[in-house]
Design an enzyme around this catalytic site. Sequence first.
Site, PDB file in Angstrom:
ATOM      1  N   ARG A 170       0.643  -1.432  -0.264  1.00  0.00           N
ATOM      2  CA  ARG A 170      -0.098  -0.498  -0.049  1.00  0.00           C
ATOM      3  C   ARG A 170       0.888   1.231  -0.297  1.00  0.00           C
ATOM      4  O   ARG A 170       2.069   1.329   0.978  1.00  0.00           O
ATOM      5  CB  ARG A 170      -0.911   0.428   1.069  1.00  0.00           C
ATOM      6  N   GLU A 177       0.381   4.489   0.238  1.00  0.00           N
ATOM      7  CA  GLU A 177      -0.081   5.400   1.453  1.00  0.00           C
ATOM      8  C   GLU A 177       0.726   5.993   1.661  1.00  0.00           C
ATOM      9  O   GLU A 177       2.144   5.771   2.582  1.00  0.00           O
ATOM     10  CB  GLU A 177      -0.637   5.196   2.893  1.00  0.00           C
ATOM     11  N   ARG A 194      -0.948   2.858  12.976  1.00  0.00           N
ATOM     12  CA  ARG A 194      -1.430   1.978  12.206  1.00  0.00           C
ATOM     13  C   ARG A 194      -1.400   1.023  10.862  1.00  0.00           C
ATOM     14  O   ARG A 194      -1.750   0.231  10.315  1.00  0.00           O
ATOM     15  CB  ARG A 194      -2.502   1.764  12.458  1.00  0.00           C
ATOM     16  N   HIS A 195      -0.290   1.600  10.467  1.00  0.00           N
ATOM     17  CA  HIS A 195       0.028   1.310   9.005  1.00  0.00           C
ATOM     18  C   HIS A 195       1.402   1.263   8.150  1.00  0.00           C
ATOM     19  O   HIS A 195       2.054   1.926   8.657  1.00  0.00           O
ATOM     20  CB  HIS A 195      -0.252   2.861   8.374  1.00  0.00           C
ATOM     21  N   GLU A 230      -8.916  -1.208  12.985  1.00  0.00           N
ATOM     22  CA  GLU A 230      -9.487  -1.848  12.490  1.00  0.00           C
ATOM     23  C   GLU A 230      -8.668  -3.349  11.982  1.00  0.00           C
ATOM     24  O   GLU A 230      -7.752  -2.903  12.363  1.00  0.00           O
ATOM     25  CB  GLU A 230      -9.306  -1.427  11.724  1.00  0.00           C
ATOM     26  N   SER A 236     -11.684  -6.409   7.434  1.00  0.00           N
ATOM     27  CA  SER A 236     -12.759  -6.259   6.854  1.00  0.00           C
ATOM     28  C   SER A 236     -13.151  -7.053   5.245  1.00  0.00           C
ATOM     29  O   SER A 236     -12.616  -7.522   5.192  1.00  0.00           O
ATOM     30  CB  SER A 236     -12.575  -4.460   5.971  1.00  0.00           C
ATOM     31  N   ARG A 250      -1.709  -6.128  12.547  1.00  0.00           N
ATOM     32  CA  ARG A 250      -2.457  -5.458  13.455  1.00  0.00           C
ATOM     33  C   ARG A 250      -2.995  -6.221  14.570  1.00  0.00           C
ATOM     34  O   ARG A 250      -3.150  -5.567  15.506  1.00  0.00           O
ATOM     35  CB  ARG A 250      -3.631  -5.026  12.212  1.00  0.00           C
TER      36      ARG A 250
HETATM   37  P1  AMO Z   1      -8.780  -3.537   4.027  1.00  0.00           P
HETATM   38  O1  AMO Z   1      -8.344  -2.624   2.358  1.00  0.00           O
HETATM   39  O2  AMO Z   1      -9.523  -3.238   4.445  1.00  0.00           O
HETATM   40  O3  AMO Z   1      -9.771  -4.625   3.125  1.00  0.00           O
HETATM   41  O4  AMO Z   1      -6.782  -4.196   3.804  1.00  0.00           O
HETATM   42  C1  AMO Z   1      -7.685  -5.503   4.740  1.00  0.00           C
HETATM   43  C2  AMO Z   1      -6.899  -6.020   6.350  1.00  0.00           C
HETATM   44  O5  AMO Z   1      -5.688  -5.708   5.757  1.00  0.00           O
HETATM   45  C3  AMO Z   1      -4.902  -4.794   6.939  1.00  0.00           C
HETATM   46  N1  AMO Z   1      -4.282  -3.404   6.416  1.00  0.00           N
HETATM   47  C4  AMO Z   1      -2.979  -3.321   6.564  1.00  0.00           C
HETATM   48  N2  AMO Z   1      -1.696  -3.238   7.833  1.00  0.00           N
HETATM   49  C5  AMO Z   1      -0.817  -2.584   7.917  1.00  0.00           C
HETATM   50  N3  AMO Z   1      -0.760  -1.029   6.949  1.00  0.00           N
HETATM   51  C6  AMO Z   1      -1.178  -0.895   6.092  1.00  0.00           C
HETATM   52  N4  AMO Z   1      -1.957   0.406   5.197  1.00  0.00           N
HETATM   53  C7  AMO Z   1      -2.966  -1.783   6.075  1.00  0.00           C
HETATM   54  N5  AMO Z   1      -3.691  -1.692   5.143  1.00  0.00           N
HETATM   55  C8  AMO Z   1      -4.498  -2.406   5.598  1.00  0.00           C
HETATM   56  C9  AMO Z   1      -6.025  -3.759   7.819  1.00  0.00           C
HETATM   57  C10 AMO Z   1      -7.021  -4.380   6.873  1.00  0.00           C
HETATM   58  O6  AMO Z   1      -8.251  -4.394   7.914  1.00  0.00           O
HETATM   59  N6  AMO Z   1     -10.258  -6.863   0.118  1.00  0.00           N
HETATM   60  C11 AMO Z   1     -10.241  -6.105   1.457  1.00  0.00           C
HETATM   61  C12 AMO Z   1     -10.282  -7.551   1.944  1.00  0.00           C
HETATM   62  C13 AMO Z   1     -12.212  -8.282   1.741  1.00  0.00           C
HETATM   63  O7  AMO Z   1     -12.997  -7.693   1.795  1.00  0.00           O
HETATM   64  O8  AMO Z   1     -11.725  -9.448   1.022  1.00  0.00           O
HETATM   65  C14 AMO Z   1      -9.134  -5.385   1.907  1.00  0.00           C
HETATM   66  O9  AMO Z   1      -8.309  -5.163   0.949  1.00  0.00           O
HETATM   67  O10 AMO Z   1      -6.202  -4.856   9.516  1.00  0.00           O
END
Ligand code: AMO
Length: 423
Positions: free
Chosen positions: A210, A212, A218-219, A346, A349, A397
Amino acid sequence: MRSAEISPEMDGKKVTVFGWVHEVRDLGGLVFIVLRDREGFIQVTLPKKIIDPETFKKAKKISRESVLRVEGTVKKEEKAPNGFEIIPEVIDVLNESQAPLPLEVTEKVPADLDTRLENRFMDLRRPKIFAIFKIKSEITKSIRDFLNREGFIEVQTPKIVSTATEGGTELFPVSYFEREAFLNQSPQLYKQILMSAGFEKVFEIGPIFRAEEHNTTRHLNEATSVDIEVSFADHEDVMKILERLIAKVYCDVLENCEKQLEILDVKLEVPEIPFERITYDEALEMLGDQIPWGEDLDLQALKTIGSKIESHYFITNWPIKIKPFYVMALDEKLSKSFDLMHGYIELASGAQREHRYEKLVENIKSKGLHPESFEFYLKAFRYGMPPHSGWGLGLERLVMSMLNLNNIREAMLFPRDRTRLVP
Ligand code: AMO
């Protein structure tokens, strides 16, 4: 032998041990070397009177963090760690450490996170830090065992891809011969294609990328995601799998990581299932007028809700307009989606997916995306796609929330963030 394999009952036995020099205490006529291995500490005791003079001289000069092989005899000693010491016959320096050390391995001098991550190889030698990764390994094993027992097939999907999946976050471009490609944000599209392929229940534990920009606690820019997808199941069915999985992971960590939890001073309680479920609308009510309807819940909002609900909970029925195109609508405004929360974090999801071709194409267009870019995915929806649902759970997480870590970087061996690409 390793420290965990030796006990006071082995008094008089000859052993060979390996490890790093954690500490050398020189009391003149008596030298103690505290040797450290993966499982703990071993005290090597050298009374001048009985040790060969060459070995005694060598021991006094050994630098901290050097790697040793020690042959000697186990002696019961109540004052030593684990109730025994080793009286050495041979001390072999397998590799000498330079001095001064870039980072303190004993807990005597605290270092800031940046210095620790820059010297991660050394930071990971600290029993407190190693314990996190021992537990992370147990969590991964527990997840795999659980999903295998539930009849899931473990899969590996491409990490170099041509399209985005999760609106909102940016993609990392990579050059792929004469074309541009990207690092995958989620196995989303591929796990769905496997439903069309008839795999019925799949899971994957793998990296997600990602881009970001924001640097938060948390990211990460590279994280590990546990993904599942299940055919002939709705969002409620996969929520049940998720809560049972979380409870099982807590049980397994409690049972198999007692020592590591003690080192980290973490008291775990297995969360009770079913987890509480609140809808997005109920979440807004709990917040008063803080968030206008249709907007995502920000950190402050999640902190407020998290402080009101003990343990884990789901937030369900999110507005469809803030969810990705693959999520199925519940009605005009809401979706069959959920987030799993622990406090304000979170963890996962998921959703039931839109499996009807025409509706899916409509959704893609309504998000301002081009169906042509998704042809490889859409094709799988034209020749028999079962209804299906799934979720993605962030492994780091989960580790962070379970162990009460204050920064997600603590849950990654070599974290990638906005500024960190090495080590
Ligand atoms: P989402 O984008 O919410 O959903 O990602 C799912 C879970 O992945 C973790 N996560 C991260 N952890 C750390 N750093 C990040 N930058 C990061 N981004 C995401 C979180 C998050 O809840 N395709 C959907 C899932 C689905 O519907 O099956 C998805 O990627 O814990």
